[in-house]
Motif scaffolding. Structure first.
Motif, mmCIF file in Angstrom:
data_model
loop_
_atom_site.group_PDB
_atom_site.id
_atom_site.type_symbol
_atom_site.label_atom_id
_atom_site.label_comp_id
_atom_site.label_asym_id
_atom_site.label_seq_id
_atom_site.Cartn_x
_atom_site.Cartn_y
_atom_site.Cartn_z
ATOM 1 N N PRO A 319 -87.287 23.109 34.363
ATOM 2 C CA PRO A 319 -86.831 21.611 34.730
ATOM 3 C C PRO A 319 -85.564 21.736 33.520
ATOM 4 N N LEU A 320 -84.169 21.417 34.058
ATOM 5 C CA LEU A 320 -83.573 20.942 32.813
ATOM 6 C C LEU A 320 -83.287 19.615 33.057
ATOM 7 N N VAL A 321 -82.921 19.267 32.146
ATOM 8 C CA VAL A 321 -82.255 17.267 32.403
ATOM 9 C C VAL A 321 -80.977 16.984 31.707
ATOM 10 N N ALA A 322 -80.347 16.905 31.710
ATOM 11 C CA ALA A 322 -78.823 16.415 30.774
ATOM 12 C C ALA A 322 -78.016 15.497 31.415
ATOM 13 N N PRO A 323 -78.692 14.117 31.497
ATOM 14 C CA PRO A 323 -78.096 13.122 31.685
ATOM 15 C C PRO A 323 -76.919 12.882 30.722
ATOM 16 N N VAL A 324 -75.984 11.794 31.898
ATOM 17 C CA VAL A 324 -74.991 11.461 31.427
ATOM 18 C C VAL A 324 -75.200 10.400 30.047
ATOM 19 N N MET A 325 -74.332 10.472 28.999
ATOM 20 C CA MET A 325 -75.265 9.359 27.853
ATOM 21 C C MET A 325 -74.850 7.365 29.101
ATOM 22 N N GLY A 326 -76.083 6.929 28.549
ATOM 23 C CA GLY A 326 -76.839 5.518 28.733
ATOM 24 C C GLY A 326 -76.954 5.159 30.164
ATOM 25 N N GLU A 327 -76.946 6.553 30.742
ATOM 26 C CA GLU A 327 -78.270 6.661 31.493
ATOM 27 C C GLU A 327 -79.629 6.748 32.121
ATOM 28 N N ARG A 328 -80.206 6.459 32.895
ATOM 29 C CA ARG A 328 -81.427 6.161 32.890
ATOM 30 C C ARG A 328 -82.114 7.084 33.243
ATOM 31 N N LEU A 329 -82.900 7.803 32.359
ATOM 32 C CA LEU A 329 -84.149 8.785 33.132
ATOM 33 C C LEU A 329 -85.727 8.471 33.179
ATOM 34 N N ASP A 330 -86.529 8.783 34.239
ATOM 35 C CA ASP A 330 -87.648 8.546 34.032
ATOM 36 C C ASP A 330 -88.553 9.197 33.592
ATOM 37 N N ILE A 331 -89.045 9.068 32.354
ATOM 38 C CA ILE A 331 -89.836 10.195 31.861
ATOM 39 C C ILE A 331 -90.915 11.209 32.016
ATOM 40 N N ARG A 332 -91.427 11.058 32.811
ATOM 41 C CA ARG A 332 -92.745 11.653 34.133
ATOM 42 C C ARG A 332 -91.699 12.345 34.993
ATOM 43 N N ALA A 333 -90.994 11.815 35.487
ATOM 44 C CA ALA A 333 -89.755 12.777 36.758
ATOM 45 C C ALA A 333 -88.802 12.925 36.734
ATOM 46 N N PRO A 334 -88.359 12.740 35.735
ATOM 47 C CA PRO A 334 -86.531 13.094 35.575
ATOM 48 C C PRO A 334 -85.710 13.732 36.542
ATOM 49 N N GLU A 335 -84.762 13.564 37.065
ATOM 50 C CA GLU A 335 -83.289 13.806 37.573
ATOM 51 C C GLU A 335 -83.131 15.852 37.089
ATOM 52 N N ARG A 336 -82.598 16.791 38.119
ATOM 53 C CA ARG A 336 -82.841 17.534 37.236
ATOM 54 C C ARG A 336 -80.941 17.417 36.528
ATOM 55 N N ALA A 337 -80.355 17.927 35.379
ATOM 56 C CA ALA A 337 -79.488 18.152 34.965
ATOM 57 C C ALA A 337 -78.448 18.061 35.593
ATOM 58 N N THR A 338 -77.198 17.345 36.133
ATOM 59 C CA THR A 338 -76.334 18.413 37.083
ATOM 60 C C THR A 338 -74.936 17.991 36.348
ATOM 61 N N PRO A 339 -73.553 19.297 35.846
ATOM 62 C CA PRO A 339 -73.169 19.730 35.133
ATOM 63 C C PRO A 339 -71.380 18.680 34.373
ATOM 64 N N TRP A 340 -72.388 17.131 34.034
ATOM 65 C CA TRP A 340 -70.278 16.632 34.357
ATOM 66 C C TRP A 340 -69.834 16.994 32.332
ATOM 67 N N TRP A 341 -70.711 17.457 32.215
ATOM 68 C CA TRP A 341 -69.085 18.068 30.981
ATOM 69 C C TRP A 341 -68.617 19.559 30.967
ATOM 70 N N ARG A 342 -68.083 20.109 33.012
ATOM 71 C CA ARG A 342 -67.213 20.042 33.251
ATOM 72 C C ARG A 342 -66.874 19.207 33.955
ATOM 73 N N LYS A 343 -66.041 18.508 33.847
ATOM 74 C CA LYS A 343 -65.091 17.296 33.771
ATOM 75 C C LYS A 343 -64.193 17.010 33.206
ATOM 76 N N VAL A 344 -64.679 17.485 31.716
ATOM 77 C CA VAL A 344 -64.259 16.903 30.687
ATOM 78 C C VAL A 344 -63.612 17.846 29.615
ATOM 79 N N GLN A 345 -62.048 18.285 29.511
ATOM 80 C CA GLN A 345 -61.508 19.139 29.159
ATOM 81 C C GLN A 345 -61.081 19.132 27.571
ATOM 82 N N PRO A 346 -61.647 20.275 27.071
ATOM 83 C CA PRO A 346 -61.521 21.078 25.576
ATOM 84 C C PRO A 346 -59.871 20.495 25.145
ATOM 85 N N THR A 347 -60.127 20.059 23.842
ATOM 86 C CA THR A 347 -59.051 19.887 23.246
ATOM 87 C C THR A 347 -58.554 21.393 22.932
ATOM 88 N N ARG A 348 -56.919 20.819 23.297
ATOM 89 C CA ARG A 348 -56.108 22.309 23.599
ATOM 90 C C ARG A 348 -55.374 22.283 21.961
#
Length: 368
Positions: A319-348
């Motif tokens: 089980p992988l968790v990768a929260p958005v910066m500032g998002e709260r996680l429950d240490i005992r039962a964190p929500e699984r990762a969603t690919p938020w990083w894919r919404k950010v464009q790389p530098t051209r």
């Protein structure tokens, strides 16, 4: 960020250092000898940083951040965690707040005008943080030990918990010695109901040309009630993870370095495959990859750590968790990762520089 010459002061060894099994000939050492880069390899790494930097090493726009307020923190239940950036995490344990490797400055560098620059602002400013029970430090590199952050945090922090020697830096910077506790590997303490144990890591230390490995580096076991967390700090892969798992596992959540890696410095940073294996070695349940998403410190795409560890964890059923910066996680039962990083464009190609520097690449020292 103001720069203090104290951040590069060569530290004298004290009695605790000299009694450490990790200390020899005036320096701390890894359990297994690390290959010193040497001048030729170091110059080669610097050349690659200057000439072979991929265009997608930096996002084109700041990654998403969920702003935090003091009210959010106070209202959150115990065993909450927020990722603030890089290896900086805020934890609410036994009713108190704890920070790991707090870096809030714009650059992870001894200089305010050059060096790796943040991709995003911290979700909360230091002056908005509540009183902090403790700060847990893994080592003294600039992307983990921020002089200005320590200066601002000191009045509101009860305890600074560090590996041997790192606490001496804090005291030299004006932190009251009564607030500082320093530990060798396998040593620890209990503060306000939270048990902390410094555990081995495979890395190196230093903030200048003359102080290589004068301070120790460590990972940390954090236990609050029956909840257990492992914080890797910076490390290469080594058999110490299995020993940590045997002594202190299983862990509800592992905070494991996954970023700033390269085949040319395998002794001090892990590839994602090794990060996953370290998680398994320490007997972790949920894996939160850290040391990514905030600074450009290597030669891979900024999203590469997220993509690789996501695929590996999925294949392994971890089980992988990768929260958005500032998002709260429950240490005992964190929500699984969603690919938020894919919404950010790389530098051209041709985008403005963010003031990158190879200052944090492995140093040419003899720290076996």
């Amino acid at each position: 960020m103001a720069y203090s010459i104290l951040s590069c002061t060569t530290l004298p060894a004290n009695t605790a250092h000299q009694q450490s099994p990790q200390f020899s000939d005036g320096k701390f050492r890894n359990a297994a000898p690390r290959e010193a880069p040497g001048l030729g390899k170091t110059l080669g790494i610097l050349w690659r940083f200057m000439t072979q930097k991929p265009a997608d090493a930096v996002p084109d726009q700041p990654p998403q951040v969920m702003p935090l307020t003091p009210a959010d923190l106070h209202a959150a239940p115990d065993l909450s965690l927020w990722r603030l950036g890089h290896s900086t995490l805020l934890l609410k344990l036994q009713g108190g707040f704890w920070l790991t490797d707090p870096v809030f400055s714009e650059r992870a560098s001894p200089f305010s005008f050059m060096g790796p620059k943040r991709f995003h602002a911290p979700p909360i400013a230091i002056d908005e943080l509540p009183p902090i029970t403790g700060v847990i430090l893994s080592h003294d590199h600039y992307d983990h030990l921020d002089h200005d952050a320590i200066q601002q945090l000191a009045p509101k922090v009860q305890h600074f918990v560090t590996p041997l020697g790192v606490g001496d830096r804090l005291i030299a910077w004006g932190v009251p010695a009564a607030k500082v506790q320093q530990f060798d590997w396998w040593q620890g303490t209990t503060l306000d109901g939270v048990r902390l144990v410094a555990t081995p890591a495979q890395h190196f230390s230093g903030r200048g040309l003359q102080d290589g490995n004068r301070t120790l580096w460590a990972s940390w076991v954090i236990q609050a009630g029956d909840a257990r967390i492992f914080f890797s700090g910076d490390t290469g892969y080594f058999d110490g993870f299995k020993a940590i798992g045997e002594r202190f596992g299983p862990f509800d959540l592992t905070l494991i370095e996954t970023g700033a890696y390269d085949a040319q410095w395998p002794d001090v940073h892990m590839q994602p495959e090794q990060s996953l294996q370290a998680h398994l070695d320490v007997k972790g349940r949920h894996l939160l990859p850290i040391h990514n998403g905030t600074f450009d410190l290597a030669l891979h795409a900024w999203t590469d750590p997220f993509e690789r560890i996501t695929a590996l964890a999925d294949t392994a059923g971890v089980p992988l968790v990768a929260p958005v910066m500032g998002e709260r996680l429950d240490i005992r039962a964190p929500e699984r990762a969603t690919p938020w990083w894919r919404k950010v464009q790389p530098t051209r190609a041709g985008s403005p520089s963010t003031g990158r520097s190879a200052a944090l690449a492995p140093q040419s020292d003899a720290n076996g």
